[in-house]
Motif scaffolding. Structure first.
Motif, PDB file in Angstrom:
ATOM      1  N   GLU A   5      68.498 -10.511 163.408  1.00 33.15           N
ATOM      2  CA  GLU A   5      67.652 -10.661 162.229  1.00 33.15           C
ATOM      3  C   GLU A   5      67.975 -11.965 161.483  1.00 33.15           C
ATOM      4  OE1 GLU A   5      67.617  -7.501 159.148  1.00 33.15           O
ATOM      5  OE2 GLU A   5      65.448  -7.762 159.284  1.00 33.15           O
ATOM      6  N   ILE A   6      69.260 -12.274 161.371  1.00 31.35           N
ATOM      7  CA  ILE A   6      69.643 -13.527 160.712  1.00 31.35           C
ATOM      8  C   ILE A   6      69.084 -14.716 161.503  1.00 31.35           C
ATOM      9  CG2 ILE A   6      71.598 -15.014 160.085  1.00 31.35           C
ATOM     10  CD1 ILE A   6      73.189 -12.420 159.561  1.00 31.35           C
ATOM     11  N   GLY A   7      69.176 -14.619 162.827  1.00 38.80           N
ATOM     12  CA  GLY A   7      68.610 -15.662 163.692  1.00 38.80           C
ATOM     13  C   GLY A   7      67.121 -15.826 163.456  1.00 38.80           C
ATOM     14  N   ASN A  50      63.829  -1.293 166.945  1.00 39.99           N
ATOM     15  CA  ASN A  50      63.514  -0.306 165.911  1.00 39.99           C
ATOM     16  C   ASN A  50      62.582   0.774 166.439  1.00 39.99           C
ATOM     17  OD1 ASN A  50      65.063  -1.708 164.150  1.00 39.99           O
ATOM     18  ND2 ASN A  50      63.365  -2.621 163.002  1.00 39.99           N
ATOM     19  N   PHE A  51      61.636   0.341 167.261  1.00 42.39           N
ATOM     20  CA  PHE A  51      60.674   1.286 167.820  1.00 42.39           C
ATOM     21  C   PHE A  51      61.388   2.338 168.675  1.00 42.39           C
ATOM     22  CE2 PHE A  51      57.556   2.470 171.161  1.00 42.39           C
ATOM     23  CZ  PHE A  51      56.613   3.066 170.335  1.00 42.39           C
ATOM     24  N   LEU A  96      59.356  -0.816 158.868  1.00 45.39           N
ATOM     25  CA  LEU A  96      60.170  -0.441 157.698  1.00 45.39           C
ATOM     26  C   LEU A  96      61.664  -0.652 157.963  1.00 45.39           C
ATOM     27  CD1 LEU A  96      58.331   2.816 156.544  1.00 45.39           C
ATOM     28  CD2 LEU A  96      58.149   0.502 155.607  1.00 45.39           C
ATOM     29  N   LYS A  97      62.052  -0.415 159.212  1.00 48.21           N
ATOM     30  CA  LYS A  97      63.467  -0.539 159.553  1.00 48.21           C
ATOM     31  C   LYS A  97      63.954  -1.988 159.572  1.00 48.21           C
ATOM     32  CE  LYS A  97      63.888   3.692 162.334  1.00 48.21           C
ATOM     33  NZ  LYS A  97      65.170   4.320 162.050  1.00 48.21           N
ATOM     34  N   ARG A 127      68.980  -3.910 154.614  1.00 49.22           N
ATOM     35  CA  ARG A 127      69.960  -2.874 154.241  1.00 49.22           C
ATOM     36  C   ARG A 127      70.073  -1.801 155.332  1.00 49.22           C
ATOM     37  NH1 ARG A 127      67.108  -1.720 148.679  1.00 49.22           N
ATOM     38  NH2 ARG A 127      65.443  -2.093 150.165  1.00 49.22           N
ATOM     39  N   VAL A 128      68.961  -1.585 156.039  1.00 44.67           N
ATOM     40  CA  VAL A 128      68.980  -0.633 157.154  1.00 44.67           C
ATOM     41  C   VAL A 128      69.575  -1.314 158.387  1.00 44.67           C
ATOM     42  CG1 VAL A 128      67.557   0.853 158.613  1.00 44.67           C
ATOM     43  CG2 VAL A 128      66.929   0.484 156.212  1.00 44.67           C
ATOM     44  N   MET A 129      69.115  -2.533 158.609  1.00 49.43           N
ATOM     45  CA  MET A 129      69.508  -3.308 159.787  1.00 49.43           C
ATOM     46  C   MET A 129      71.018  -3.542 159.827  1.00 49.43           C
ATOM     47  SD  MET A 129      67.026  -4.066 161.665  1.00 49.43           S
ATOM     48  CE  MET A 129      67.138  -4.484 163.352  1.00 49.43           C
ATOM     49  N   PHE A 130      71.584  -3.679 158.657  1.00 51.94           N
ATOM     50  CA  PHE A 130      73.003  -4.017 158.534  1.00 51.94           C
ATOM     51  C   PHE A 130      73.883  -3.028 159.291  1.00 51.94           C
ATOM     52  CE2 PHE A 130      77.051  -4.057 156.148  1.00 51.94           C
ATOM     53  CZ  PHE A 130      77.372  -5.398 156.357  1.00 51.94           C
TER      54      PHE A 130
END
Ligand SMILES: Nc1ncnc2c1ncn2[C@@H]1O[C@H](COP(=O)(O)OP(=O)(O)OP(=O)(O)O)[C@@H](O)[C@H]1O
Ligand SMILES: [K+]
Ligand SMILES: [Mg+2]
Length: 675
Positions: free
Chosen positions: A39-41, A79-80, A22-23, A27-30
């Motif tokens: 994430e962009i990579g 995230n974990f 979910l993470k 919007r969360v990652m930002f």
């Protein structure tokens, strides 16, 4: 220790696995710029997996897919880590919510008791609670005495005595009265109770990044931007050398260079630090307080109830100036008839034990003079005009002189004897006559000396601040082994000591339990209130110790130090890792065009592609490998901070350079088999 200590069970892990997916929401990652770059990579390499030639590149689709998958796994690992740290707090919050139930309250209104649900209680309401009933809300005992089971909040099953007046008057909603009855003035509105605050704290609802965390995040983000610029401009050099630098390779290089290890573990480290404090049965109101605890130089403790047990009990009546002991007892009783403090009540108990009758009628309609820390006296003005006082010897001496009396010669010798035994002498006077002293006994809690010795090893100075006389203070200070003490201190003196230390650049912690400690608790960088203490103390403090064990400040300091050290060490590790990754990827990128680059292939990695993948895989799996360390914190032993820094630089700096060389080589050997 606490019943709330929750191991990592299957539920928490399952929930964390779900959360890690979910993470991934951008919007969360930002909010975590380092991982957002990853994430962009991931998105770009995923795209290249299906359209390998979109940017005119030559890397095979399988390579692009592999890079994309490793990047996805890197994100999930990070995230974990965060979800796991949050999960423990949520589990604790759930168990606390169980103790929050709607309770029937018996509210005083118009002289009678009316049944109302606890949710309707407001600040200022008076409720009566009898044996077997639940305490409907936070409040202060205004009348009566009862034993209360607080295990729902503290985990401690032994009942505690709550009584009006003094430092043991606060009760917490959700606890249970076991015997007798009490009248309580409610001190919190619905939704603002201690339990509510505790739940939202451990749930992480109120978790804010600490200034330290924000500063580190800024540095790491800047570092990320610098590497981004380096990597984006590399193709121009490549062009000059006639080397095509492939997009997936550049992304792999970027992700390896930016500090993903600390970026992935940073918030887990902070959450876990607060969580360790909670498991220790201390509620920290902010992560900032926990971090500040790690840097504490000076600790201010009060004596009564903190270093000693605090149930100062009258144990003897001693006459001076030729009066007799029973006269002292008689007037001590008169002065204490309405004294609600434990000291006052203990006078009545001792008199009763000695078989003395109390002069209730004499005190009838008298004007009651309540005990105040400022005056250090209590007593009564009788209707016949006589004034009766008891209080600290020096306060009473002054008062007697003001009344025109003289000080008996044997007073000092007798009171000093009490004081040098660690007791508190209270002088008793009627008008200008000083009759004698009450011997209040108190005992130093066991193990204090060892605890203060530990603090010294941590480089922390301990100062005992007490309202008591210098001789008693000195005796207790020596017995407990504190570095320094301040006697006859009024509440404002405690603040002055704290300000003095702060002005000298020290970070100051203070423990206390009394209403008179509240201003000082607020002034200190770290204020730890005892749960047994008053509401005012608990509200002013930024930590509450549910076990009311002031020596636990050592562990709180250790946890704070651990938190700061863990963050520093993993940052060092994360950045020094770059050396090995650099030596893995750079030769691989240029080897085809510049054969001399082979000299830099110090790890003798198999092929350019396996070198890049190995570095990227190492970069990913180091995150889960370090989760246990991030959660548990680096082991801390009391030594000077210079030694600690030296040791950590050696272990995590040098280790951070060496370990990846071995790790990447090992992964390369395995990748060879597969590629
Ligand atoms: N009920 C009382 N009536 C009269 N005098 C008292 C009473 N209780 C305490 N005293 C006197 O007042 C002094 C200050 O008491 P107080 O409890 O304010 O000290 P304190 O600052 O809380 O001390 P500590 O730091 O040791 O807890 C005591 O040392 C004692 O001499
Ligand atoms: K990295
Ligand atoms: Mg006190």
């Amino acid at each position: 220790m606490s019943h709330r200590k929750k191991a990592l069970n299957g539920d928490i892990i399952r929930q964390a696995l779900k959360e890690s997916v979910l993470k991934l929401d951008p919007r969360v990652m930002f909010r975590n710029p380092i991982m957002f770059v990853v994430e962009i990579g991931f998105v770009i390499t995923l795209f290249l997996s299906f359209a390998p030639n979109a940017f005119g590149g030559n890397t095979p689709a399988w390579f692009n897919i592999t890079v994309a998958i490793i990047l996805l796994i890197t994100l999930l690992f990070a995230n974990f880590a965060e979800a796991l740290a949050e999960g423990r707090g949520k589990a604790q919050a759930d168990s606390l919510k169980h103790s929050k139930k709607d309770i029937v309250a018996y509210k005083e209104s118009g002289g009678t008791l009316r049944e109302v649900p606890s949710s309707e209680l407001r600040r200022g309401d008076i409720v009566q609670i009898e044996a077997g009933q639940w305490v409907p809300g936070d409040g202060e005992v205004v009348e009566g005495l009862a034993s209360v089971d607080e295990s729902a909040i503290t985990g401690e099953s032994a009942p505690v005595i709550k009584e009006a007046g003094g430092d043991f008057s606060s009760v917490t909603g959700g606890t249970k009265v076991l015997s007798d009855w009490i009248k309580v003035r409610i001190t919190s509105d619905p939704g603002e109770s201690f339990l509510d605050r505790m739940i939202s704290l451990v749930e992480g609802a109120k978790r804010q990044k600490t200034p330290n965390e924000i500063a580190l995040n800024t540095v790491l983000t800047c570092l990320t931007i610098i590497f981004l610029i380096v990597v984006v401009t590399l193709p121009f050099f490549g062009n000059y050398l006639d080397v095509t630098l492939e997009v997936p390779v550049l992304i792999a290089l970027l992700v390896c260079l930016i500090p993903t290890t600390i970026g992935g573990l940073l918030s887990a480290i902070g959450i876990a630090g607060m969580d360790r404090v909670t498991q220790f049965n201390v509620i920290a109101m902010s992560g900032k307080a926990v971090e500040a605890a790690g840097d504490i130089n000076t600790i201010i403790l009060d004596k009564t109830g903190t270093i000693t047990y605090g149930n100062r009990m009258a144990s003897e009546f001693i006459s001076v100036g030729g009066t007799n002991d029973s006269a002292v007892a008689e007037w001590a009783v008169v002065s204490s008839l309405k004294d609600e403090t434990p000291e006052g009540r203990s006078v009545l108990e001792l008199a009763k034990k000695m078989g003395l009758r109390d002069n209730q009628s004499l005190a009838a309609d008298g004007e009651w003079i309540e005990f105040r820390a400022e005056t250090r006296m209590s007593g009564i003005n009788l209707t016949d005009g006589r004034k009766v006082r008891k209080g600290s010897v020096d306060a009473i001496k002054k008062w007697v002189v003001e009344q025109g009396g003289a000080i008996p010669n044997d007073l000092d010798v007798k009171s000093d004897k009490v004081a040098s035994a660690g007791g508190t002498p209270l002088a008793v006077a009627v008008d200008e006559r000083l009759l004698g002293i009450i011997y209040l006994k108190d005992t130093v809690k066991p193990g204090m000396k060892e605890r203060f010795e530990q603090m010294r090893q941590m480089g922390i100075k301990t100062i005992m601040c007490t309202g008591d006389n210098p001789l008693t203070a000195q005796t207790i200070a020596r017995e407990a082994g504190v570095d320094d003490f301040i006697a006859e201190s009024k509440p404002e003196d405690k603040i002055a000591v704290i300000k003095r230390e702060q002005a000298a650049g020290k970070l100051v912690a203070m423990t206390g339990d009394g209403t008179n400690d509240a201003p000082a608790l607020a002034q200190a960088d770290v204020g730890i209130a005892m749960n047994s203490g008053t509401t005012a103390a608990k509200e002013a403090a930024n930590m509450v110790d549910l076990d009311s064990d002031p020596s636990k400040i050592i562990e709180v300091v250790a946890i704070g130090k651990q938190l700061l050290m863990t963050r520093g060490a993993l940052t060092t590790f994360s950045i020094s890792n770059d050396v090995a990754k650099y030596f893995a990827i750079i030769p691989a990128m240029f080897m085809a065009a510049i054969p001399q680059m082979e000299a830099l292939n110090v790890m003798r990695l198999d092929s350019p592609m396996s070198a890049i993948l190995s570095a990227l895989i190492f970069n990913a799996i180091i995150i889960p490998l370090l989760i246990p360390l991030a959660m548990k914190g680096i082991a801390y032993k009391p030594t000077s901070s210079a030694k600690l820094l030296q040791r950590n630089l050696l272990v995590y700096g040098l280790g951070g350079v060496i370990i990846p060389f071995a790790g990447i080589k090992l992964i390369d050997l395995m990748v060879q088999i597969w590629v």
